[in-house]
Design an enzyme around this catalytic site. Structure first.
Site, mmCIF file in Angstrom:
data_model
loop_
_atom_site.group_PDB
_atom_site.id
_atom_site.type_symbol
_atom_site.label_atom_id
_atom_site.label_comp_id
_atom_site.label_asym_id
_atom_site.label_seq_id
_atom_site.Cartn_x
_atom_site.Cartn_y
_atom_site.Cartn_z
ATOM 1 N N ASN A 10 0.834 -1.201 0.000
ATOM 2 C CA ASN A 10 0.000 0.000 0.000
ATOM 3 C C ASN A 10 0.868 1.250 0.000
ATOM 4 O O ASN A 10 1.992 1.235 0.486
ATOM 5 C CB ASN A 10 -0.876 0.057 1.264
ATOM 6 N N GLY A 38 0.958 -1.198 4.207
ATOM 7 C CA GLY A 38 0.302 -2.476 3.905
ATOM 8 C C GLY A 38 0.930 -3.557 4.779
ATOM 9 O O GLY A 38 2.149 -3.606 4.943
ATOM 10 N N ALA A 41 3.584 -5.752 2.917
ATOM 11 C CA ALA A 41 4.879 -5.089 2.702
ATOM 12 C C ALA A 41 5.626 -4.952 4.025
ATOM 13 O O ALA A 41 6.839 -5.174 4.092
ATOM 14 C CB ALA A 41 4.661 -3.724 2.057
ATOM 15 N N LEU A 206 -0.149 -10.250 22.596
ATOM 16 C CA LEU A 206 -0.867 -9.612 23.706
ATOM 17 C C LEU A 206 -0.293 -8.233 24.025
ATOM 18 O O LEU A 206 -0.214 -7.845 25.198
ATOM 19 C CB LEU A 206 -0.778 -10.523 24.948
ATOM 20 N N GLY A 210 3.210 -9.409 25.848
ATOM 21 C CA GLY A 210 3.958 -10.473 25.172
ATOM 22 C C GLY A 210 3.078 -11.323 24.286
ATOM 23 O O GLY A 210 2.308 -10.803 23.470
ATOM 24 N N ASP A 231 5.179 4.380 19.557
ATOM 25 C CA ASP A 231 4.325 4.190 18.375
ATOM 26 C C ASP A 231 4.197 2.686 18.126
ATOM 27 O O ASP A 231 5.185 2.038 17.783
ATOM 28 C CB ASP A 231 4.965 4.891 17.162
ATOM 29 N N GLY A 236 2.731 -5.755 15.271
ATOM 30 C CA GLY A 236 2.357 -7.128 14.933
ATOM 31 C C GLY A 236 3.060 -7.609 13.667
ATOM 32 O O GLY A 236 3.447 -8.785 13.570
ATOM 33 N N ASP A 237 3.249 -6.709 12.712
ATOM 34 C CA ASP A 237 3.909 -7.094 11.453
ATOM 35 C C ASP A 237 5.386 -7.407 11.695
ATOM 36 O O ASP A 237 5.930 -8.370 11.141
ATOM 37 C CB ASP A 237 3.776 -5.973 10.411
ATOM 38 N N GLY A 272 6.916 5.000 13.259
ATOM 39 C CA GLY A 272 6.880 4.463 11.901
ATOM 40 C C GLY A 272 6.571 2.983 11.882
ATOM 41 O O GLY A 272 6.541 2.324 12.930
HETATM 42 P P1 ADP Z 1 -1.048 -5.703 16.777
HETATM 43 O O1 ADP Z 1 0.092 -4.753 16.565
HETATM 44 O O2 ADP Z 1 -1.254 -6.652 15.639
HETATM 45 O O3 ADP Z 1 -2.315 -5.073 17.254
HETATM 46 P P2 ADP Z 1 -0.147 -6.436 19.478
HETATM 47 O O4 ADP Z 1 -0.657 -5.142 20.019
HETATM 48 O O5 ADP Z 1 -0.467 -7.675 20.235
HETATM 49 O O6 ADP Z 1 -0.607 -6.697 17.965
HETATM 50 O O7 ADP Z 1 1.436 -6.301 19.353
HETATM 51 C C1 ADP Z 1 2.201 -7.268 18.680
HETATM 52 C C2 ADP Z 1 3.482 -7.544 19.443
HETATM 53 O O8 ADP Z 1 4.229 -6.324 19.540
HETATM 54 C C3 ADP Z 1 3.282 -7.997 20.885
HETATM 55 O O9 ADP Z 1 3.119 -9.400 20.987
HETATM 56 C C4 ADP Z 1 4.576 -7.543 21.519
HETATM 57 O O10 ADP Z 1 5.599 -8.477 21.233
HETATM 58 C C5 ADP Z 1 4.889 -6.246 20.773
HETATM 59 N N1 ADP Z 1 4.397 -5.081 21.529
HETATM 60 C C6 ADP Z 1 3.294 -4.348 21.283
HETATM 61 N N2 ADP Z 1 3.164 -3.353 22.193
HETATM 62 C C7 ADP Z 1 4.221 -3.469 23.032
HETATM 63 C C8 ADP Z 1 4.688 -2.736 24.179
HETATM 64 N N3 ADP Z 1 4.010 -1.682 24.657
HETATM 65 N N4 ADP Z 1 5.821 -3.154 24.784
HETATM 66 C C9 ADP Z 1 6.529 -4.210 24.314
HETATM 67 N N5 ADP Z 1 6.152 -4.936 23.232
HETATM 68 C C10 ADP Z 1 5.021 -4.571 22.595
#
Ligand code: ADP
Length: 288
Positions: A10, A38, A41, A206, A210, A231, A236-237, A272
């Site tokens: 995207n 995206g 990507a 989560l 974690g 940010d 998740g990506d 970013g």
């Molecule tokens: P998405 O980004 O898909 O909504 P999550 O919020 O569960 O999914 O975040 C994905 C992963 O990113 C988590 O499992 C964790 O490893 C990491 N993560 C997200 N937020 C934090 C944070 N505040 N501190 C440390 N790791 C984080």
């Protein structure tokens, strides 16, 4: 081995506004930034940063050649990215002074990708390679089935969540990755928890807590390193890219998850999406 990622490319158009517009209103933006985005990507970029040999399978329009080239600059092989007579997939993102946002996505070339292109790419895959996909392109289900038939291991990130699409993918997935909200949506749609989906390995992310891995030996909770998040875009990506990158290098699931947790924690300390993804060396050295 190679990771074949059938995924979206995207262009993110981010408009800075004093406030979000009302219906019927015309507002002047204070600024515009355009970047590569995206889920597909972002995951390919993270896979490349994680040191994987990643081939992106997807499409852009003539307006998105720079986005394809950005992906290539991360170290992603873009030979399987078709250039179609369609607009490149894009997101129109309004962000106001309070950081509230409003987003419209248009699938464009991601949804217009011809099956022959996907089939042609998979014909070049070898047994033992990995296949990854999400929900932002055409042919995810058909490609997962074909990948399985060729002896590839199939990983599926169930985002953006669409109940029917996710249900249809379950029989073809060896590894399912979803966040806590998506896990709840899937439970509501199927009446089944993440351990009862018939998928060999399920990882529920989560956020700051974690992740939870449900595999053949039961459930295991792995904590995230404690960081100051600035940010969480693309967390998740990055997690998925590093998880698959680790598995592709032969790490056992527990170690690949630990690497993914470190990479995603670093990612959230920087602004970013793909541009904030750490390198493998940074993720390995990170000890929060
Ligand atoms: P998405 O980004 O898909 O909504 P999550 O919020 O569960 O999914 O975040 C994905 C992963 O990113 C988590 O499992 C964790 O490893 C990491 N993560 C997200 N937020 C934090 C944070 N505040 N501190 C440390 N790791 C984080």
């Amino acid at each position: 081995m190679t990771v074949w990622n059938l995924g979206s490319i995207n262009i993110d158009h981010v408009y800075a506004l004093p406030r979000l517009p009302q219906a019927g209103e015309t507002l002047a933006a204070r600024g515009l930034t355009q970047g590569l985005g995206g889920k597909g990507a972002n995951m390919s970029a993270a896979l490349a940063r994680a040191g994987a040999d990643v081939r992106h399978v997807g499409a852009v329009g003539a307006d998105g050649l720079w986005a394809r080239d950005r992906l290539a600059a991360f170290g992603v092989d873009v030979a399987e990215v078709a250039v179609l007579d369609a607009p490149t997939g894009h997101a129109i993102i309004f962000v106001d002074d309070a950081a509230e946002n409003l987003i419209v996505i248009h699938g464009g070339a991601n949804r217009a990708l011809p099956w022959a292109k996907v089939e042609g790419a998979l014909a070049r895959a070898r047994p033992g390679d990995r296949f990854l996909t999400q929900n932002e392109t055409a042919w995810t289900q058909e490609a997962a089935r074909a990948a399985r038939e060729r002896g590839l291991s199939v990983a599926y990130a169930a985002a953006p969540f669409e109940a029917a699409a996710v249900r249809a993918m379950l029989p073809f997935a060896d590894l399912l990755i979803l966040n806590a909200v998506e896990a709840d949506q899937l439970r509501a749609a199927t009446g089944r928890g993440p351990g009862a989906l018939g998928v060999a390995d399920v990882v529920v992310t989560l956020g700051a807590e974690g992740c939870l891995w449900i595999g053949a030996d039961g459930e295991r909770r792995l904590p995230a390193p404690r960081v100051q998040a600035v940010d969480t875009t693309g967390a998740g990506d990055a997690f998925t890219g590093f998880l698959l990158g680790g598995l592709d290098r032969g790490l056992p699931m527990g170690d690949a998850l630990s690497l993914a947790l470190r990479a995603a924690a670093l990612q959230v300390t920087r602004p970013g999406a793909a541009d904030a993804t750490p390198s493998l060396a940074e993720a390995e050295a990170f000890d929060a």
